[in-house]
Structures are given as structure tokens and as C-alpha cells.
Design a protein around this motif. Structure first.
Motif, PDB file in Angstrom:
ATOM      1  N   SER A 293      45.108  34.369  41.317  1.00 30.59           N
ATOM      2  CA  SER A 293      43.800  34.980  41.515  1.00 30.59           C
ATOM      3  C   SER A 293      42.694  34.159  40.861  1.00 30.59           C
ATOM      4  O   SER A 293      41.678  33.842  41.492  1.00 30.59           O
ATOM      5  CB  SER A 293      43.813  36.403  40.951  1.00 30.59           C
ATOM      6  OG  SER A 293      42.558  37.014  41.072  1.00 30.59           O
ATOM      7  N   VAL A 294      42.894  33.806  39.592  1.00 26.79           N
ATOM      8  CA  VAL A 294      41.878  33.043  38.866  1.00 26.79           C
ATOM      9  C   VAL A 294      41.675  31.670  39.482  1.00 26.79           C
ATOM     10  O   VAL A 294      40.538  31.191  39.608  1.00 26.79           O
ATOM     11  CB  VAL A 294      42.267  32.912  37.380  1.00 26.79           C
ATOM     12  CG1 VAL A 294      41.295  31.989  36.653  1.00 26.79           C
ATOM     13  CG2 VAL A 294      42.272  34.280  36.704  1.00 26.79           C
ATOM     14  N   ALA A 295      42.769  31.028  39.887  1.00 25.05           N
ATOM     15  CA  ALA A 295      42.677  29.691  40.486  1.00 25.05           C
ATOM     16  C   ALA A 295      41.883  29.710  41.787  1.00 25.05           C
ATOM     17  O   ALA A 295      41.247  28.707  42.147  1.00 25.05           O
ATOM     18  CB  ALA A 295      44.074  29.136  40.733  1.00 25.05           C
ATOM     19  N   PRO A 344      42.967  41.646  42.492  1.00 25.71           N
ATOM     20  CA  PRO A 344      41.510  41.444  42.547  1.00 25.71           C
ATOM     21  C   PRO A 344      40.832  41.527  41.179  1.00 25.71           C
ATOM     22  O   PRO A 344      39.676  41.115  41.057  1.00 25.71           O
ATOM     23  CB  PRO A 344      41.032  42.604  43.444  1.00 25.71           C
ATOM     24  CG  PRO A 344      42.250  43.209  44.023  1.00 25.71           C
ATOM     25  CD  PRO A 344      43.361  42.912  43.083  1.00 25.71           C
ATOM     26  N   TYR A 345      41.527  42.083  40.175  1.00 30.50           N
ATOM     27  CA  TYR A 345      40.865  42.340  38.888  1.00 30.50           C
ATOM     28  C   TYR A 345      40.266  41.091  38.254  1.00 30.50           C
ATOM     29  O   TYR A 345      39.080  41.096  37.869  1.00 30.50           O
ATOM     30  CB  TYR A 345      41.832  43.018  37.910  1.00 30.50           C
ATOM     31  CG  TYR A 345      41.271  43.145  36.518  1.00 30.50           C
ATOM     32  CD1 TYR A 345      40.230  44.025  36.243  1.00 30.50           C
ATOM     33  CD2 TYR A 345      41.763  42.367  35.475  1.00 30.50           C
ATOM     34  CE1 TYR A 345      39.694  44.141  34.961  1.00 30.50           C
ATOM     35  CE2 TYR A 345      41.234  42.467  34.202  1.00 30.50           C
ATOM     36  CZ  TYR A 345      40.201  43.357  33.949  1.00 30.50           C
ATOM     37  OH  TYR A 345      39.668  43.447  32.689  1.00 30.50           O
ATOM     38  N   PRO A 346      41.009  39.972  38.103  1.00 31.39           N
ATOM     39  CA  PRO A 346      40.401  38.772  37.512  1.00 31.39           C
ATOM     40  C   PRO A 346      39.224  38.241  38.330  1.00 31.39           C
ATOM     41  O   PRO A 346      38.260  37.714  37.753  1.00 31.39           O
ATOM     42  CB  PRO A 346      41.553  37.755  37.493  1.00 31.39           C
ATOM     43  CG  PRO A 346      42.795  38.580  37.546  1.00 31.39           C
ATOM     44  CD  PRO A 346      42.437  39.755  38.390  1.00 31.39           C
ATOM     45  N   PHE A 349      36.262  40.501  37.583  1.00 28.23           N
ATOM     46  CA  PHE A 349      35.816  40.211  36.224  1.00 28.23           C
ATOM     47  C   PHE A 349      34.975  38.930  36.190  1.00 28.23           C
ATOM     48  O   PHE A 349      33.901  38.891  35.595  1.00 28.23           O
ATOM     49  CB  PHE A 349      37.020  40.061  35.298  1.00 28.23           C
ATOM     50  CG  PHE A 349      36.673  39.627  33.891  1.00 28.23           C
ATOM     51  CD1 PHE A 349      36.439  40.560  32.895  1.00 28.23           C
ATOM     52  CD2 PHE A 349      36.564  38.275  33.565  1.00 28.23           C
ATOM     53  CE1 PHE A 349      36.110  40.172  31.601  1.00 28.23           C
ATOM     54  CE2 PHE A 349      36.227  37.869  32.278  1.00 28.23           C
ATOM     55  CZ  PHE A 349      36.004  38.826  31.298  1.00 28.23           C
ATOM     56  N   LEU A 350      35.466  37.884  36.840  1.00 24.80           N
ATOM     57  CA  LEU A 350      34.754  36.607  36.845  1.00 24.80           C
ATOM     58  C   LEU A 350      33.430  36.701  37.592  1.00 24.80           C
ATOM     59  O   LEU A 350      32.420  36.124  37.155  1.00 24.80           O
ATOM     60  CB  LEU A 350      35.630  35.516  37.474  1.00 24.80           C
ATOM     61  CG  LEU A 350      36.659  34.868  36.542  1.00 24.80           C
ATOM     62  CD1 LEU A 350      37.641  34.019  37.333  1.00 24.80           C
ATOM     63  CD2 LEU A 350      35.971  34.027  35.476  1.00 24.80           C
ATOM     64  N   ALA A 351      33.415  37.419  38.710  1.00 22.84           N
ATOM     65  CA  ALA A 351      32.162  37.600  39.449  1.00 22.84           C
ATOM     66  C   ALA A 351      31.128  38.300  38.570  1.00 22.84           C
ATOM     67  O   ALA A 351      29.954  37.923  38.540  1.00 22.84           O
ATOM     68  CB  ALA A 351      32.417  38.413  40.722  1.00 22.84           C
ATOM     69  N   THR A 352      31.573  39.297  37.809  1.00 25.38           N
ATOM     70  CA  THR A 352      30.674  40.015  36.908  1.00 25.38           C
ATOM     71  C   THR A 352      30.238  39.133  35.752  1.00 25.38           C
ATOM     72  O   THR A 352      29.045  39.088  35.397  1.00 25.38           O
ATOM     73  CB  THR A 352      31.376  41.272  36.353  1.00 25.38           C
ATOM     74  OG1 THR A 352      31.854  42.071  37.435  1.00 25.38           O
ATOM     75  CG2 THR A 352      30.424  42.083  35.498  1.00 25.38           C
TER      76      THR A 352
END
Length: 484
Positions: A293-295, A344-346, A349-352
């Protein structure tokens, strides 16, 4: 690469600490510290103390951000608070995962007093370290792609830290239970939980140390456009930043729904499925999905942008909730549902995080002064508020449904199951929908608008070096959204 990895290690330790405190401490209280039916009042007292302290302390987070912003040392303004806060908070974590030498039974009132003082110290110091750590992000680079790299690496670290504790918590507790208490295989003791807390404390301090050693603040004209912010002014800084407020509201509803569900997940495995050991699979699955997800975030940010990532991610999470409700006591279906909930959580979080980071320059252009830590303190504030309220919810749900001590799945009544589902599934689903609506309609600070804001700041500060930077800036409505 060293600076990215070092920043990720700091996030690793911080999120391992946060998940342990926000999710697993109440499990320790209800399953090890107070296990008898007569101990329900003590569980209520501890829960109340945690909620009151965390919610009360949260009101001071913007002030803490102001203190960090006004710090000036040869080590910078972030690193002293990051190290001090991490060390003291870690000591506090070790203390609360104990019974204070038997005070829980010999003198419950004294236990509550000492616990309250310890938790207040722990929470305040963690606030300093957490705010200092995340408010470093806009100071590490002014360039959007560079910020995304730091943010992505940090989220790698925080994902591995938060989900890694899920993998190690049960084996670690059982291992330390055998080493410290001579417990039988598969048995958990208070000493086992204490050993686990010590490991997390060491990870937190170690990660903070690596961040301090290998990252540096960037110095430029835009960052020098700061002023000493007074105690009351920190709230004014936040109140005047309309985009920050809308982002914060949407993120709070999202974070609260996620943390409540995540906090009750261990109860689901222990008291609904009757398979506490299978909880380790949650950590394995979410670690793998977290890395993927993060990648994918940098590419997704370019292709579909943050608003679509936030709202689309919530859509996927809702599918996970629906599957969870149909899973019943099926472990395979539950694990698939957890995957849909977590993936979708990471990304969200990153979008926020990147939107809040960009709101630093938005607020600077709008008010005429730069407040990095005050602005970035909002995100940790929301996470802690979500964690505080979820601690209260978990304590109430555990007692209400009978999911305490050595209760078995067969002991949970139909009414208990209904109330459990209400808090774990139905309420979070409603909050997620509201969160997506707010973010979609009210958050207008896009990547392109941020680039224009930075350009405008550079032009102003580069051409007009002698102007009073405290004066109001004439904001171009095409650059800064107008929500008056």
C-alpha cells in the motif's frame, strides 16, 4: 537513503508505542490486571482516568507545537524534544504495564493515584516527541516530491511498527511469561506483558535516536519567515487555517472509526472466534499489505491525486466491513475482511499527512507567518483523541459484553454480540461515510494549488526581503481557496 531510513525508524518506534498504548493496554487491564467480576469498578476507574487525562492533555497539543516552534538550539528545534519525550514516555509505558508491586490488590486507591500521575507524565512527553517527529516533515524539504519520499518512508516505518507489534505481541507475551513467571506454554501472565512493554519502549527510544542522528532541518527564506507564537495565538493559527480544519475533521472521523475497530479486533479473536493465537496472522497480513500500500502511494498521488485516494480508500474499507459482518466466526473470511479494511489505511493516512503538511505554506501565505509544529500538531492531536475515546469505548464494550478475564465465546450472550457488532462495525461505517463526504466537498488544497502557493511565497520573500513578515499577505483567490 540513510536519512530516509532513519526517519522511517523513528516512525517505526513511534507507531509501535502508539498501538501498544492505544490498543493493547486496555486488553492488559481487562485480561490480566483486573480479571474478577468484582474488579469491574477498577476497570471503570482506569478507563475514566485514561480518557480524562488524554482528552484534557490534547487541549495542550497546539501549545506544545508552539513550544517546539519557539525552540532554538544547536541541535535544531525538533531533536531535543524528540529524544526527551521518547525516553520519558518509554519509562512511563514500562511502569503502567505493571501492578506497581502489587498495589492493584493491596492498595487500589494508591494504585489509581500513582497510575494517574504516571499516565499524565507519559502522555504529555509522548505528545512532545510525536509532535516534534511529525512536524519535522515540512522542515526536511520544501519540494513536494522530496516530502512525499520522506512521508512514504515514514509510513513504511510506522506501518511495520504498528503491524509488527501485532505479529510479535502474542509470541512475545508467552515467551516472557515462561521466562519471568515459569508459565506453561500458551499461558499469559502480567510479567509477560511487562516484558513485551520493555521491548516496545526500547524500539521507541532507538528509533528516535536514529532519526536525530541522521536527519537535518533545511534552512531557507521561507522557513525563516516565522515568529514567536504566544499561548493564545497557537489556537488562532489553527482557527484561521480553514483547510487545516476541514482536513482535521475528516481525518478525525476516519481515525476514530479505524482505531475503535482495530482496538476491538483482539477481543474478536479471543472472545468471538475463540482463537487468540490466530491474531498473529493479522500482523502478517497487514504488514505485507502495508508495504504494498505504502509503495503504491507516490504513483497513485500522481495518477489520481489525494482526494481520490482518500475517498476511494474509504470505499474499499466499507466493502471490508460488509464482508466482516457476513463472516461470523469464519477465520478465513475474517482475515480477508481485515485485508480489505487495512490496505487503504496507509494510503489515507499519507494523503492526510501530505495535505496537512501543505497547509503549513497555505497558512503562511494567508497569515503572513510560518507555524510548522503548531500546524503539524493537529494530526497527532487527532490520533491521540481517537485513541483516548477508543480506550473508553473498549473498556465499556468489554464490561458490557462480558468479554473480560477468562470468558469463553460460548459465555457471550446474543445481546453481547449485538452490542459488540454495533461498536466494531456499524458505528465506524457511518463515520467513514461522513468523513469521505467532508473531504470530497470541503478540502480544496490540491497538489497543484500548493505548488502555486510555494511559488507565490518565494516571489514575495525573495523580492521583498525587508517587508514586515508579520503583516497580512494579499492572497490571490486563484491560489488560496476562499471559504468565507
Amino acid at each position: 537513503m540513510k536519512k530516509y531510513i532513519s526517519y522511517a525508524l523513528g516512525a517505526f518506534g513511534h507507531d509501535a508505542f502508539y498501538n501498544t498504548l492505544s490498543i493493547y493496554f486496555m486488553m492488559f487491564v481487562t485480561s490480566q490486571l483486573f480479571t474478577n467480576a468484582s474488579d469491574a469498578k477498577m476497570v471503570g476507574f482506569v478507563t475514566t482516568l485514561i480518557v480524562v487525562i488524554r482528552v484534557g492533555e490534547i487541549m495542550f497539543d497546539p501549545i506544545i507545537g508552539g513550544i517546539v516552534d519557539n525552540t532554538n538550539t544547536r541541535f535544531g528545534k525538533f531533536k531535543p524534544w524528540l529524544m526527551f519525550g521518547s525516553i520519558v514516555a518509554s519509562i512511563g509505558l514500562i511502569l503502567i504495564f505493571s501492578d506497581y508491586f502489587g498495589l492493584t490488590t493491596s492498595n487500589p486507591m494508591l494504585y489509581l493515584i500513582i497510575f494517574g500521575v504516571t499516565f499524565l507524565m507519559l502522555d504529555a512527553c509522548y505528545s512532545f516527541s510525536d509532535i516534534a517527529f511529525w512536524s519535522m516533515l515540512p522542515a526536511l524539504s520544501m519540494e513536494a516530491k522530496e516530502r512525499t519520499k520522506f512521508g512514504t518512508f515514514a509510513r513504511f516505518g510506522s506501518t511495520l511498527g504498528a503491524q509488527g507489534v501485532i505479529i510479535i505481541i502474542t509470541p512475545a507475551i508467552m515467551l516472557f511469561s515462561q521466562l519471568f513467571s515459569g508459565a506453561k506454554p500458551g499461558q499469559q501472565t502480567q510479567a509477560g506483558w511487562l516484558g513485551y512493554a520493555i521491548v516496545v519502549a526500547l524500539l521507541c527510544v532507538g528509533g528516535a535516536t536514529m532519526t536525530c542522528l541522521n536527519t537535518n532541518e533545511q534552512h531557507n527564506k521561507i522557513r525563516s519567515n516565522t515568529k514567536h507564537t504566544g499561548v493564545l495565538e497557537v489556537f488562532k493559527v489553527i482557527a484561521q487555517n480553514d483547510q487545516l480544519l476541514w482536513i482535521a475533521l475528516a481525518y478525525f472521523l476516519f481515525a476514530f472509526s479505524y482505531v475503535v475497530n482495530n482496538s476491538l479486533l483482539m477481543y474478536y479473536f479471543r472472545y468471538r472466534l475463540g482463537n487468540a493465537n490466530a491474531y498473529t496472522w493479522v500482523g502478517v497480513i497487514t504488514c505485507i499489505l502495508g508495504v504494498i500500500s505504502v509503495a503504491s502511494f507516490p504513483a497513485l498521488e500522481v495518477i489520481v491525486h489525494r482526494k481520490a485516494i482518500f475517498c476511494g480508500g474509504i470505499g474499499v474499507m466499507l466493502l471490508g466491513y460488509i464482508l466482516f459482518l457476513t463472516a461470523g466466526t469464519s477465520l478465513p473470511l475474517a482475515l480477508v475482511a481485515i485485508g480489505l479494511l487495512f490496505f487503504p489505511y496507509p494510503l489515507i493516512f499519507l494523503a492526510t499527512l501530505m495535505a496537512i503538511t501543505d497547509s503549513v505554506e497555505y497558512g503562511q501565505l494567508k497569515s503572513g507567518s510560518r507555524n510548522e509544529s503548531v500546524t503539524l500538531s493537529v494530526r497527532p492531536l487527532i490520533d491521540k483523541l481517537s485513541g483516548a475515546i477508543s480506550n473508553g469505548v473498549v473498556g465499556i464494550v468489554a464490561v458490557m459484553t462480558g468479554m473480560t478475564g477468562n470468558a469463553k465465546p460460548s459465555d457471550i450472550s446474543a445481546s453481547g454480540v449485538f452490542h459488540f457488532n454495533m461498536f466494531m462495525f456499524y458505528i465506524p461505517m457511518v463515520l467513514l461515510v461522513i468523513s469521505a463526504i467532508i473531504f470530497f466537498n470541503k478540502v480544496q488544497l490540491s497538489e497543484k494549488k500548493h505548488a502555486k502557493i510555494v511559488q507565490k511565497l518565494e516571489e514575495k520573500l525573495g523580492v521583498d526581503d525587508d517587508t514586515d513578515t508579520d503583516a497580512d499577505v494579499n492572497i490571490d483567490s486563484s491560489v488560496v481557496p476562499n471559504h468565507s
